[in-house]
Design an enzyme around this catalytic site. Sequence first.
Site, PDB file in Angstrom:
ATOM      1  N   GLY A 192      13.943  64.979  22.278  1.00  0.00           N
ATOM      2  CA  GLY A 192      14.913  65.497  23.243  1.00  0.00           C
ATOM      3  C   GLY A 192      14.330  65.520  24.640  1.00  0.00           C
ATOM      4  O   GLY A 192      13.153  65.214  24.842  1.00  0.00           O
ATOM      5  N   GLU A 197       3.349  62.015  19.156  1.00  0.00           N
ATOM      6  CA  GLU A 197       3.300  62.744  17.883  1.00  0.00           C
ATOM      7  C   GLU A 197       4.611  62.665  17.126  1.00  0.00           C
ATOM      8  O   GLU A 197       5.160  63.669  16.671  1.00  0.00           O
ATOM      9  CB  GLU A 197       2.925  64.212  18.110  1.00  0.00           C
ATOM     10  CG  GLU A 197       1.499  64.366  18.616  1.00  0.00           C
ATOM     11  CD  GLU A 197       0.841  65.610  18.052  1.00  0.00           C
ATOM     12  OE1 GLU A 197       0.639  65.660  16.829  1.00  0.00           O
ATOM     13  OE2 GLU A 197       0.571  66.537  18.843  1.00  0.00           O
TER      14      GLU A 197
END
Lengths: 233, 233
Positions: A48, A116
Amino acid sequence: MKLYSMHSKFYVAVDCIIFGYDIAEKEIKLLLIKRSFEPAKGNWSLAGGFVNEDESLDAAASRVLSSLTGLKNVYMKQLHSYGEVKRDPEARVISTAYWSLIKIKDIDKELSDKNEAHWQSLKKLPKLIFDHKSMVDNAMSELQVQIKIKPVGFELLPEKFTLVQLFDLYEAIYQRTIDKRNFRKKIITMNILEKLDEKEKVTSKRGAYYFRFIKERYKKVVLGGFYFNLDVN
Amino acid sequence: MKLYSMHSKFYVAVDCIIFGYDIAEKEIKLLLIKRSFEPAKGNWSLAGGFVNEDESLDAAASRVLSSLTGLKNVYMKQLHSYGEVKRDPEARVISTAYWSLIKIKDIDKELSDKNEAHWQSLKKLPKLIFDHKSMVDNAMSELQVQIKIKPVGFELLPEKFTLVQLFDLYEAIYQRTIDKRNFRKKIITMNILEKLDEKEKVTSKRGAYYFRFIKERYKKVVLGGFYFNLDVN
DNA sequence: TTAATAAATGTAAAAAATACACTCTATAAT
DNA sequence: ATTATAGAGTGTATTTTTTACATTTATTAA
């Protein structure tokens, strides 16, 4: 220039539900990241980001997807906007969710590692921050609707795929078994696939013919009043 | 408390596409207002408003609808969020559109008059401000999808209605003729309507029996695996 | 040559969708 | 009392689609 100045302003974010398909494991996967900032830093989250002044919602979603995967021009649709007052404990943030279908092998591994990002099986999702779990649930429902009526399944498969792979993908999304012969019959009858001379010979001795989705054929039959429908038993 | 302070904030609005059905004229209508503030003051617009700090998007949409019609708890669904940078010439405003189905006779006439609201036939819409026309088009498409697979048509009709009225409503939404006998057969077979002893005797001498949609029956058959489908020829 | 494994194939029965035109009912006009 | 009118209501045969289901085929490795 202050006609609206009596009204409140809000942080606006986008979140992306990124679906991929693992051919070997016959499983739908989600690209999730370990959140890199507070609040909830270190927790599993959808990809996001905040919307910028000079970009549309669609552009923000594309930017977020691209910054994580390196991909542009992939299948992406707006899902829903989430506007509960307390959905983010830190501040009022309105988030517009987008769902996207990509080919796992196409992503830029370096980029996604740096952020990640990890592919997680839909069947054993970790706990997600905020309302991200319900975003995922809504996106999955939407995928299940769309896969029946639009040829979006091909977005999750490589250019060349076997009918068995396509069949397995449909079973994974429908989350139930389907009849192999009826499925093959129906997809072949649609006349939107091209059979190649080449075979996939890893999973069987006999080998399975590769097929290719021909977008132009699909568009042509649609113009002739055809409706894609793979809601098979 | 300033974790997000480096990000931009935006005005966020909601716009409501309010559908009604005119039984006498057999037409879908839209509740539009004359915009009461600049920019574009005096032009035709959807009912809209800015979101407040302490309300969710859904709540804002309900407030807008209610302030114009006096109605609460009506059928209302989020449609899409519109986030183009220049969609409002005055300032950056992100708008989440909702579509709603109401019974024209239920609205509070005084309220809607005060707000300069008018029912406009879908077939001859005036020019609308900003991107409101595309909001309407998208909502109409969504209505056409939903009417086939969910019993939403009854939201547009009075409690008691004749099969002819229901049939006319479907023709108005599909924007094509449908087969009267097949339509009646299909809706009756669904077993979600109750035939009343009363007749509507205004439009014909013989009179047409009134029916009533029984939500409980619908819920029951859905649990039994029934899928509403009125996609008739 | 044979055993093993996954790919590929066809048909009959059931269900759903379609096409289609006349009869019925109540009232108002004569 | 009879008749004309106008919209409401009805049934069936045909076609299409969906479903259920088991064997054969191709290739390779033993």
